[in-house]
Design a protein around this motif. Structure first.
Motif, short mmCIF file in Angstrom:
data_model
loop_
_atom_site.label_atom_id
_atom_site.label_comp_id
_atom_site.label_asym_id
_atom_site.label_seq_id
_atom_site.Cartn_x
_atom_site.Cartn_y
_atom_site.Cartn_z
N VAL A 7 0.84 -1.20 0.00
CA VAL A 7 0.00 0.00 0.00
C VAL A 7 0.87 1.25 0.00
CG1 VAL A 7 -1.97 1.11 1.11
CG2 VAL A 7 -1.52 -1.32 1.54
N ASP A 33 -4.15 3.49 -1.46
CA ASP A 33 -4.28 4.16 -0.16
C ASP A 33 -4.98 3.21 0.81
OD1 ASP A 33 -7.10 4.26 -0.57
OD2 ASP A 33 -6.99 6.26 -1.43
N GLY A 34 -5.21 3.67 2.04
CA GLY A 34 -5.81 2.81 3.05
C GLY A 34 -7.20 2.31 2.70
N ALA A 37 -6.79 -0.36 0.12
CA ALA A 37 -6.19 -1.53 0.76
C ALA A 37 -7.20 -2.30 1.59
CB ALA A 37 -5.02 -1.09 1.64
N LEU A 38 -8.02 -1.57 2.33
CA LEU A 38 -9.01 -2.21 3.19
C LEU A 38 -10.01 -3.02 2.37
CD1 LEU A 38 -9.54 -2.41 6.22
CD2 LEU A 38 -11.10 -0.48 6.00
N THR A 51 2.62 -1.22 4.38
CA THR A 51 1.91 0.03 4.12
C THR A 51 2.75 1.27 4.38
OG1 THR A 51 -0.08 1.33 4.65
CG2 THR A 51 0.85 0.04 6.45
N MET A 58 -7.01 7.56 3.76
CA MET A 58 -6.82 6.83 5.01
C MET A 58 -5.33 6.55 5.12
SD MET A 58 -8.09 3.04 6.24
CE MET A 58 -9.85 3.30 6.07
N GLY A 60 -1.65 5.15 6.92
CA GLY A 60 -1.20 3.82 7.32
C GLY A 60 -1.59 3.43 8.73
N LEU A 63 -5.22 2.56 8.73
CA LEU A 63 -5.37 1.28 8.04
C LEU A 63 -5.00 0.11 8.96
CD1 LEU A 63 -5.77 -0.56 5.54
CD2 LEU A 63 -3.40 -0.08 4.92
N GLU A 66 -7.78 -0.48 11.39
CA GLU A 66 -8.93 -1.11 10.71
C GLU A 66 -8.67 -2.59 10.44
OE1 GLU A 66 -11.95 0.07 9.76
OE2 GLU A 66 -11.65 2.14 10.41
N LEU A 67 -7.46 -2.90 9.95
CA LEU A 67 -7.12 -4.30 9.66
C LEU A 67 -7.12 -5.14 10.93
CD1 LEU A 67 -4.24 -3.90 7.04
CD2 LEU A 67 -6.52 -4.82 6.61
#
Length: 120
Positions: A7, A33-34, A37-38, A51, A58, A60, A63, A66-67
């Motif tokens: 990312v 971007d985040g 990626a999400l 990332t 969003m 890193g 992100l 969130e992950l």
């Protein structure tokens, strides 16, 4: 073959990371971007996420949080790739759930060695 989600909002940085990882025998999924990626992370599982920290939409750190909230990514290694070498950002990354840190500009051999250490 292990798959890695790379990312970065910089196309040239994504290409360099992707080229290095593919050369090391990994499958690479790129995200800009985040947010991107999400959505890609939710559609498939990957062995590792690399990332950038500073990105539009969003970043890193967001992100990573969130992950980590997704059951499939609770234990997936996440490496932060950034020009920021300050302790503050590292601490933010660690508390968000980052596994490790790679400073840009990176050395391709060093990147592959770090990836091997994290996912074998």
């Amino acid at each position: 073959m292990a798959s890695i989600l790379a990312v970065d909002d910089s196309a040239s940085m994504r290409q360099m990371v992707s080229f290095t990882l593919k050369g090391g025998g990994y499958q690479v999924i790129e995200a800009v971007d985040g947010v991107d990626a999400l959505s890609k992370a939710k559609g498939q599982s990957v062995n590792l996420v690399i990332t950038d920290v500073n990105m539009p939409n969003m970043d890193g750190i967001a992100l990573i949080k969130e992950l980590r909230a997704l059951p499939a990514y609770k234990f997936t290694p996440i490496l932060m790739l950034t020009t920021e070498s300050s302790g503050d950002k590292k601490q933010l990354g660690k508390s968000a759930g980052a596994t490790g840190w790679i400073v840009k500009p990176f050395n391709p051999d060093q990147l592959l060695a770090t990836v091997k250490k994290v996912i074998g």
